[in-house]
Design a protein around this motif. Structure first.
Motif, PDB file in Angstrom:
ATOM      1  N   ILE A 179       0.756  -1.424   0.076  1.00 54.13           N
ATOM      2  CA  ILE A 179      -0.049   0.152   0.248  1.00 54.13           C
ATOM      3  C   ILE A 179       1.001   1.237   0.507  1.00 54.13           C
ATOM      4  O   ILE A 179       2.030   1.177   0.847  1.00 54.13           O
ATOM      5  CB  ILE A 179      -0.660  -0.103   1.021  1.00 54.13           C
ATOM      6  CG1 ILE A 179      -1.937  -1.245   1.542  1.00 54.13           C
ATOM      7  CG2 ILE A 179      -1.864   1.328   1.186  1.00 54.13           C
ATOM      8  CD1 ILE A 179      -3.109  -1.200   2.355  1.00 54.13           C
ATOM      9  N   ILE A 180       0.697   2.487  -1.240  1.00 52.47           N
ATOM     10  CA  ILE A 180       1.536   3.242  -1.265  1.00 52.47           C
ATOM     11  C   ILE A 180       0.964   4.389  -0.988  1.00 52.47           C
ATOM     12  O   ILE A 180      -0.346   4.270  -1.047  1.00 52.47           O
ATOM     13  CB  ILE A 180       2.060   3.797  -2.181  1.00 52.47           C
ATOM     14  CG1 ILE A 180       3.485   1.867  -2.838  1.00 52.47           C
ATOM     15  CG2 ILE A 180       2.882   4.265  -2.404  1.00 52.47           C
ATOM     16  CD1 ILE A 180       3.531   2.459  -3.912  1.00 52.47           C
ATOM     17  N   PHE A 181       1.464   5.600   0.206  1.00 53.06           N
ATOM     18  CA  PHE A 181       0.427   6.543  -0.119  1.00 53.06           C
ATOM     19  C   PHE A 181       1.570   8.127  -0.331  1.00 53.06           C
ATOM     20  O   PHE A 181       2.979   7.731  -0.062  1.00 53.06           O
ATOM     21  CB  PHE A 181       0.556   7.170   2.037  1.00 53.06           C
ATOM     22  CG  PHE A 181      -1.034   6.104   2.290  1.00 53.06           C
ATOM     23  CD1 PHE A 181      -2.170   6.718   2.395  1.00 53.06           C
ATOM     24  CD2 PHE A 181      -0.831   5.166   3.363  1.00 53.06           C
ATOM     25  CE1 PHE A 181      -3.524   6.183   2.528  1.00 53.06           C
ATOM     26  CE2 PHE A 181      -1.598   3.812   3.428  1.00 53.06           C
ATOM     27  CZ  PHE A 181      -3.198   4.955   3.497  1.00 53.06           C
ATOM     28  N   GLU A 182       0.871   9.294  -0.654  1.00 55.78           N
ATOM     29  CA  GLU A 182       1.760   9.759  -0.634  1.00 55.78           C
ATOM     30  C   GLU A 182       1.450  11.452   0.258  1.00 55.78           C
ATOM     31  O   GLU A 182       0.303  11.610   0.827  1.00 55.78           O
ATOM     32  CB  GLU A 182       1.462  10.230  -1.798  1.00 55.78           C
ATOM     33  CG  GLU A 182       2.171  11.860  -2.710  1.00 55.78           C
ATOM     34  CD  GLU A 182       1.521  12.378  -4.150  1.00 55.78           C
ATOM     35  OE1 GLU A 182       1.821  13.867  -4.298  1.00 55.78           O
ATOM     36  OE2 GLU A 182       1.852  11.641  -4.801  1.00 55.78           O
ATOM     37  N   ILE A 183       2.728  11.581   0.049  1.00 55.72           N
ATOM     38  CA  ILE A 183       3.308  12.995   1.612  1.00 55.72           C
ATOM     39  C   ILE A 183       2.454  13.460   1.142  1.00 55.72           C
ATOM     40  O   ILE A 183       2.918  14.781   0.589  1.00 55.72           O
ATOM     41  CB  ILE A 183       4.167  12.645   2.319  1.00 55.72           C
ATOM     42  CG1 ILE A 183       4.373  11.419   2.530  1.00 55.72           C
ATOM     43  CG2 ILE A 183       4.344  13.966   3.650  1.00 55.72           C
ATOM     44  CD1 ILE A 183       6.231  10.858   3.763  1.00 55.72           C
ATOM     45  N   ILE A 184       1.380  14.233   1.192  1.00 57.38           N
ATOM     46  CA  ILE A 184       1.239  15.868   0.535  1.00 57.38           C
ATOM     47  C   ILE A 184       1.916  16.812   1.730  1.00 57.38           C
ATOM     48  O   ILE A 184       2.033  18.053   1.542  1.00 57.38           O
ATOM     49  CB  ILE A 184      -0.267  16.281   0.802  1.00 57.38           C
ATOM     50  CG1 ILE A 184      -1.151  14.551  -0.392  1.00 57.38           C
ATOM     51  CG2 ILE A 184      -0.397  17.474   1.009  1.00 57.38           C
ATOM     52  CD1 ILE A 184      -2.307  14.819  -0.434  1.00 57.38           C
ATOM     53  N   ASN A 185       1.845  16.580   2.908  1.00 62.39           N
ATOM     54  CA  ASN A 185       2.116  17.360   4.092  1.00 62.39           C
ATOM     55  C   ASN A 185       1.548  16.558   5.358  1.00 62.39           C
ATOM     56  O   ASN A 185       1.783  15.301   5.429  1.00 62.39           O
ATOM     57  CB  ASN A 185       1.874  19.298   4.241  1.00 62.39           C
ATOM     58  CG  ASN A 185       0.295  19.045   4.898  1.00 62.39           C
ATOM     59  OD1 ASN A 185      -0.378  17.778   4.925  1.00 62.39           O
ATOM     60  ND2 ASN A 185      -0.498  19.900   3.709  1.00 62.39           N
ATOM     61  N   SER A 186       2.389  17.653   6.421  1.00 64.43           N
ATOM     62  CA  SER A 186       2.434  16.664   7.550  1.00 64.43           C
ATOM     63  C   SER A 186       1.133  16.333   8.240  1.00 64.43           C
ATOM     64  O   SER A 186       0.850  15.577   9.112  1.00 64.43           O
ATOM     65  CB  SER A 186       3.289  17.461   9.058  1.00 64.43           C
ATOM     66  OG  SER A 186       2.497  18.710   8.932  1.00 64.43           O
ATOM     67  N   SER A 187       0.164  17.152   7.920  1.00 60.15           N
ATOM     68  CA  SER A 187      -1.039  16.511   8.306  1.00 60.15           C
ATOM     69  C   SER A 187      -2.175  15.724   7.077  1.00 60.15           C
ATOM     70  O   SER A 187      -3.463  15.824   7.479  1.00 60.15           O
ATOM     71  CB  SER A 187      -1.888  17.713   8.637  1.00 60.15           C
ATOM     72  OG  SER A 187      -2.217  18.311   7.665  1.00 60.15           O
ATOM     73  N   SER A 188      -1.010  15.570   5.826  1.00 59.38           N
ATOM     74  CA  SER A 188      -2.200  14.884   4.530  1.00 59.38           C
ATOM     75  C   SER A 188      -1.712  13.813   4.339  1.00 59.38           C
ATOM     76  O   SER A 188      -0.429  14.344   3.520  1.00 59.38           O
ATOM     77  CB  SER A 188      -3.017  15.869   3.600  1.00 59.38           C
ATOM     78  OG  SER A 188      -3.615  17.350   4.781  1.00 59.38           O
ATOM     79  N   LEU A 189      -2.106  12.547   4.203  1.00 62.89           N
ATOM     80  CA  LEU A 189      -1.737  11.648   2.466  1.00 62.89           C
ATOM     81  C   LEU A 189      -2.942  11.412   1.535  1.00 62.89           C
ATOM     82  O   LEU A 189      -3.868  11.176   1.958  1.00 62.89           O
ATOM     83  CB  LEU A 189      -1.437  10.694   3.401  1.00 62.89           C
ATOM     84  CG  LEU A 189      -0.227  10.604   5.062  1.00 62.89           C
ATOM     85  CD1 LEU A 189      -0.360   8.989   5.689  1.00 62.89           C
ATOM     86  CD2 LEU A 189       1.036  11.205   4.733  1.00 62.89           C
ATOM     87  N   LYS A 190      -2.581  11.319   0.486  1.00 68.02           N
ATOM     88  CA  LYS A 190      -2.775  10.574  -0.552  1.00 68.02           C
ATOM     89  C   LYS A 190      -2.306   9.307  -0.870  1.00 68.02           C
ATOM     90  O   LYS A 190      -1.763   8.458  -0.553  1.00 68.02           O
ATOM     91  CB  LYS A 190      -2.522  11.534  -2.039  1.00 68.02           C
ATOM     92  CG  LYS A 190      -3.661  10.649  -3.131  1.00 68.02           C
ATOM     93  CD  LYS A 190      -3.254  11.827  -4.342  1.00 68.02           C
ATOM     94  CE  LYS A 190      -1.874  11.173  -4.405  1.00 68.02           C
ATOM     95  NZ  LYS A 190      -1.968  13.197  -5.876  1.00 68.02           N
ATOM     96  N   PHE A 191      -3.949   8.136  -0.648  1.00 67.99           N
ATOM     97  CA  PHE A 191      -3.633   6.926  -0.821  1.00 67.99           C
ATOM     98  C   PHE A 191      -3.698   6.906  -2.083  1.00 67.99           C
ATOM     99  O   PHE A 191      -4.986   7.352  -2.652  1.00 67.99           O
ATOM    100  CB  PHE A 191      -4.464   6.788  -0.137  1.00 67.99           C
ATOM    101  CG  PHE A 191      -5.295   5.005  -0.581  1.00 67.99           C
ATOM    102  CD1 PHE A 191      -3.920   4.182  -0.692  1.00 67.99           C
ATOM    103  CD2 PHE A 191      -6.212   4.091  -0.542  1.00 67.99           C
ATOM    104  CE1 PHE A 191      -3.975   2.783  -0.375  1.00 67.99           C
ATOM    105  CE2 PHE A 191      -6.221   2.756  -0.364  1.00 67.99           C
ATOM    106  CZ  PHE A 191      -5.200   2.022  -0.390  1.00 67.99           C
ATOM    107  N   VAL A 192      -2.204   6.049  -2.463  1.00 66.73           N
ATOM    108  CA  VAL A 192      -2.250   5.954  -4.410  1.00 66.73           C
ATOM    109  C   VAL A 192      -3.292   5.301  -5.009  1.00 66.73           C
ATOM    110  O   VAL A 192      -3.606   5.725  -6.444  1.00 66.73           O
ATOM    111  CB  VAL A 192      -0.770   6.148  -4.845  1.00 66.73           C
ATOM    112  CG1 VAL A 192      -0.495   5.408  -6.115  1.00 66.73           C
ATOM    113  CG2 VAL A 192      -0.066   6.787  -3.945  1.00 66.73           C
TER     114      VAL A 192
END
Length: 133
Positions: free
Chosen positions: A104-117
């Protein structure tokens, strides 16, 4: 003698340096990120059609330490290992769990948001004791 001393000093400096890749992992330890299916708790309650069966209102990802996470997609919380690098979080799959056989891969948007790829959903940092804050 001076050449050997210089060579010894260079070797000591090179061997004493360490790759501190875990520093990025540490910024997530103790944090939980949620993806809400409903904007409010009341919408979630209203969506429950059967009093004997509760549908999930969210998904969550909790960072236990610098190697372990717990992830909830449906009604089962899975434990897994993860690594942070190149602005991504990779949660390693487990061949022992049928529902969790791909990384499972998440992209780090910033310290309070992740995007599930996989589906481009945005998972937000939980800031209180409730998912509805």
């Amino acid at each position: 003698m001076g050449k050997y001393f210089l060579l010894l000093m260079v070797a000591i400096v090179l061997l004493s340096c360490s790759n501190d890749d875990d520093s990025q992992n540490n910024e997530f330890v103790g944090k939980t990120f949620d993806y809400l299916f409903f904007e409010t708790e009341q919408e979630c309650i209203d969506a429950q059609t059967d009093p004997n069966f509760f549908i999930n209102c969210h998904q969550e990802l909790s960072f236990i330490d610098d190697e372990n996470v717990e992830i909830l997609f449906t009604d089962i919380k899975y434990s897994a290992n993860y690594k942070v690098g190149n602005n991504k979080i990779i949660i390693y799959s487990s061949s022992q769990i049928i529902e969790f056989q791909n990384d499972i891969i998440f992209e780090i948007i910033n310290s309070s948001s992740l995007k599930f790829v996989d589906n481009n959903t945005i998972w937000k940092l939980r800031t209180g004791n409730s998912i509805w804050n």
